[in-house]
Scaffold this motif. Structure first.
Motif, mmCIF file in Angstrom:
data_model
loop_
_atom_site.group_PDB
_atom_site.id
_atom_site.type_symbol
_atom_site.label_atom_id
_atom_site.label_comp_id
_atom_site.label_asym_id
_atom_site.label_seq_id
_atom_site.Cartn_x
_atom_site.Cartn_y
_atom_site.Cartn_z
ATOM 1 N N ASP A 178 0.869 -1.185 0.000
ATOM 2 C CA ASP A 178 0.000 0.000 0.000
ATOM 3 C C ASP A 178 0.902 1.230 0.000
ATOM 4 O OD1 ASP A 178 -1.582 2.238 0.832
ATOM 5 O OD2 ASP A 178 -3.093 0.853 1.610
ATOM 6 N N PRO A 179 0.983 1.951 -1.120
ATOM 7 C CA PRO A 179 1.914 3.081 -1.203
ATOM 8 C C PRO A 179 1.547 4.213 -0.253
ATOM 9 C CG PRO A 179 0.431 3.099 -3.094
ATOM 10 C CD PRO A 179 0.194 1.799 -2.371
ATOM 11 N N ALA A 180 0.241 4.424 -0.052
ATOM 12 C CA ALA A 180 -0.183 5.520 0.815
ATOM 13 C C ALA A 180 0.236 5.295 2.252
ATOM 14 C CB ALA A 180 -1.700 5.698 0.734
ATOM 15 N N ASN A 181 0.260 4.040 2.687
ATOM 16 C CA ASN A 181 0.643 3.770 4.072
ATOM 17 C C ASN A 181 2.084 4.166 4.349
ATOM 18 O OD1 ASN A 181 -1.862 2.851 4.787
ATOM 19 N ND2 ASN A 181 -1.340 0.677 4.656
ATOM 20 N N MET A 182 2.956 4.016 3.354
ATOM 21 C CA MET A 182 4.333 4.440 3.538
ATOM 22 C C MET A 182 4.387 5.938 3.874
ATOM 23 S SD MET A 182 5.781 1.530 3.019
ATOM 24 C CE MET A 182 7.464 2.067 3.206
ATOM 25 N N ILE A 183 3.511 6.695 3.245
ATOM 26 C CA ILE A 183 3.449 8.144 3.459
ATOM 27 C C ILE A 183 2.740 8.468 4.777
ATOM 28 C CG2 ILE A 183 2.433 10.281 2.559
ATOM 29 C CD1 ILE A 183 2.842 9.035 -0.277
ATOM 30 N N ILE A 191 7.812 4.412 -4.021
ATOM 31 C CA ILE A 191 8.356 3.726 -5.192
ATOM 32 C C ILE A 191 9.662 2.994 -4.862
ATOM 33 C CG2 ILE A 191 9.052 3.945 -7.597
ATOM 34 C CD1 ILE A 191 6.018 4.488 -6.919
ATOM 35 N N PRO A 192 10.635 3.617 -4.194
ATOM 36 C CA PRO A 192 11.813 2.848 -3.785
ATOM 37 C C PRO A 192 11.451 1.669 -2.885
ATOM 38 C CG PRO A 192 12.252 5.191 -3.623
ATOM 39 C CD PRO A 192 10.785 5.052 -3.888
ATOM 40 N N ALA A 193 10.460 1.862 -2.004
ATOM 41 C CA ALA A 193 10.039 0.766 -1.122
ATOM 42 C C ALA A 193 9.482 -0.393 -1.928
ATOM 43 C CB ALA A 193 9.000 1.267 -0.121
ATOM 44 N N PHE A 232 1.240 7.749 -9.293
ATOM 45 C CA PHE A 232 0.637 6.495 -9.757
ATOM 46 C C PHE A 232 1.155 6.058 -11.126
ATOM 47 C CE2 PHE A 232 -2.164 7.150 -6.220
ATOM 48 C CZ PHE A 232 -2.383 5.854 -5.782
ATOM 49 N N ALA A 233 1.612 6.966 -11.932
ATOM 50 C CA ALA A 233 2.241 6.559 -13.195
ATOM 51 C C ALA A 233 3.511 5.770 -12.902
ATOM 52 C CB ALA A 233 2.547 7.781 -14.054
ATOM 53 N N ALA A 234 4.318 6.273 -11.970
ATOM 54 C CA ALA A 234 5.540 5.565 -11.580
ATOM 55 C C ALA A 234 5.203 4.277 -10.836
ATOM 56 C CB ALA A 234 6.404 6.467 -10.704
ATOM 57 N N TYR A 235 4.122 4.296 -10.073
ATOM 58 C CA TYR A 235 3.685 3.118 -9.321
ATOM 59 C C TYR A 235 3.363 1.965 -10.269
ATOM 60 C CZ TYR A 235 0.933 0.576 -5.717
ATOM 61 O OH TYR A 235 0.436 -0.350 -4.827
ATOM 62 N N LEU A 239 5.283 -1.553 -10.834
ATOM 63 C CA LEU A 239 4.584 -2.836 -10.739
ATOM 64 C C LEU A 239 4.871 -3.678 -11.986
ATOM 65 C CD1 LEU A 239 1.116 -1.699 -9.324
ATOM 66 C CD2 LEU A 239 2.850 -3.048 -8.120
ATOM 67 N N GLN A 240 4.899 -3.032 -13.140
ATOM 68 C CA GLN A 240 5.224 -3.742 -14.373
ATOM 69 C C GLN A 240 6.656 -4.272 -14.320
ATOM 70 O OE1 GLN A 240 5.398 -1.437 -18.187
ATOM 71 N NE2 GLN A 240 3.761 -2.829 -18.791
ATOM 72 N N GLU A 241 7.565 -3.474 -13.811
ATOM 73 C CA GLU A 241 8.979 -3.873 -13.742
ATOM 74 C C GLU A 241 9.194 -5.072 -12.820
ATOM 75 O OE1 GLU A 241 10.912 -0.308 -12.507
ATOM 76 O OE2 GLU A 241 10.826 0.631 -14.495
ATOM 77 N N ILE A 242 8.443 -5.147 -11.727
ATOM 78 C CA ILE A 242 8.626 -6.264 -10.798
ATOM 79 C C ILE A 242 7.803 -7.491 -11.191
ATOM 80 C CG2 ILE A 242 9.169 -4.681 -8.902
ATOM 81 C CD1 ILE A 242 6.398 -5.351 -7.705
ATOM 82 N N GLY A 243 7.037 -7.369 -12.272
ATOM 83 C CA GLY A 243 6.280 -8.504 -12.777
ATOM 84 C C GLY A 243 4.944 -8.733 -12.114
#
Length: 280
Positions: A178-183, A191-193, A232-235, A239-243
């Motif tokens: 959950d990206p928002a939880n990191m924030i 994204i680094p996470a 979210f574009a980078a997100y 996600l695509q990069e990690i498969g």
């Protein structure tokens, strides 16, 4: 299932998600389900819920556990009350989590998600070893049902969670990112996470937030998708990069405002569909 179907967090009789009927009206076909009340977790009700969701064309991919007494009032309260880490409630919650896993199994769902709580940072401490032990116990129980356990990100930085995952030594333990939880918790840039934890990510939430002026000490604020600090574009590109090819499950925790909640989820669906198309 096609790549990246849009999902949503739903609630049947408990939780912060939308009603299943609302998800259906929005054309959403996959969902994470907040665990129903204990009195509803019976074989009879499981059959009813499965039939209802089938009629609505919704497939539940994760059942999320929640426990009585949990509070997200502020970060110190989260540390005291959330998940399996607090010692005072640990035994009862482990027993309940196993019952929730059995209920999910009755519904035909092979993933149980939860907030574990604040994982101790000192890997040599007795507290850390105790949390490993209890989480292994839960994973081993779920494995008997052919299920996986997904730990949701948020309470600790990515490197701490990564070390915990490695120390766990269980092949049915994964991460719900959950990206928002990191924030919200001030635990690090999303994204680094995500890149750090990528090999363990098997489910995700699409939720947005803004940073606190005192990250890690006070809460950030959850906001509508696209209105916060998550790129979210980078997100999706990451996600695509990690498969990752599973559902993009939207979470917007304002059930007290159902009209606004539905409208903001509808806007989130549109945003995610647009971003998906750009990466196709």
């Amino acid at each position: 299932m096609s790549k990246w179907p849009i999902g949503v967090f739903i609630s049947i009789d408990a939780g912060l998600g939308v009603r299943p009927e609302t998800a259906h009206e929005l054309g959403i076909s996959t969902a994470h389900l907040h665990t129903p009340h204990a009195g509803s977790r019976t074989p009879e009700r499981a059959k009813e819920f499965v039939a209802k969701l089938k009629d609505l064309g919704i497939r539940v991919t994760v059942v999320f556990a929640g426990f009585e007494g949990e509070s997200y009032a502020d970060i110190p309260t989260v540390e005291r009350t959330i998940g399996l880490v607090p010692l005072e409630t640990r035994a009862a919650r482990v027993a309940e989590l196993k019952e929730i896993a059995d209920f999910a199994h009755l519904m035909g769902v092979d993933v149980v998600g939860l907030h574990l709580g604040f994982v101790p940072h000192d890997r040599t401490s007795a507290d850390y070893q105790d949390v490993l032990k209890v989480t292994r116990d839960v994973c081993d129980y779920a494995a008997k049902n052919g299920q996986a356990i997904h730990l949701e990100t948020g309470q600790e930085p990515a490197d701490v969670l990564l070390a915990f995952m490695q120390d766990m030594e269980r092949d049915n333990l994964f991460i719900n990112f959950d990206p928002a939880n990191m924030i919200l918790y001030g635990c690090g840039e999303p994204i680094p996470a995500l890149k750090t934890l990528g090999k363990y990510v098997r489910s995700i939430h699409c939720k947005d937030a803004t940073w606190s002026d005192k990250p890690g000490d006070t809460w950030g604020a959850e906001v509508a998708l696209g209105k916060g600090a998550v790129d979210f574009a980078a997100y999706l590109k990451t996600l695509q990069e990690i498969g990752y090819t599973g559902p993009l499950t939207i979470e917007r925790e304002i059930p007290q405002e159902p009209v606004r909640q539905k409208a903001e989820i509808a806007a989130a669906v549109e945003t995610l569909e647009t971003l998906k198309a750009r990466l196709a």
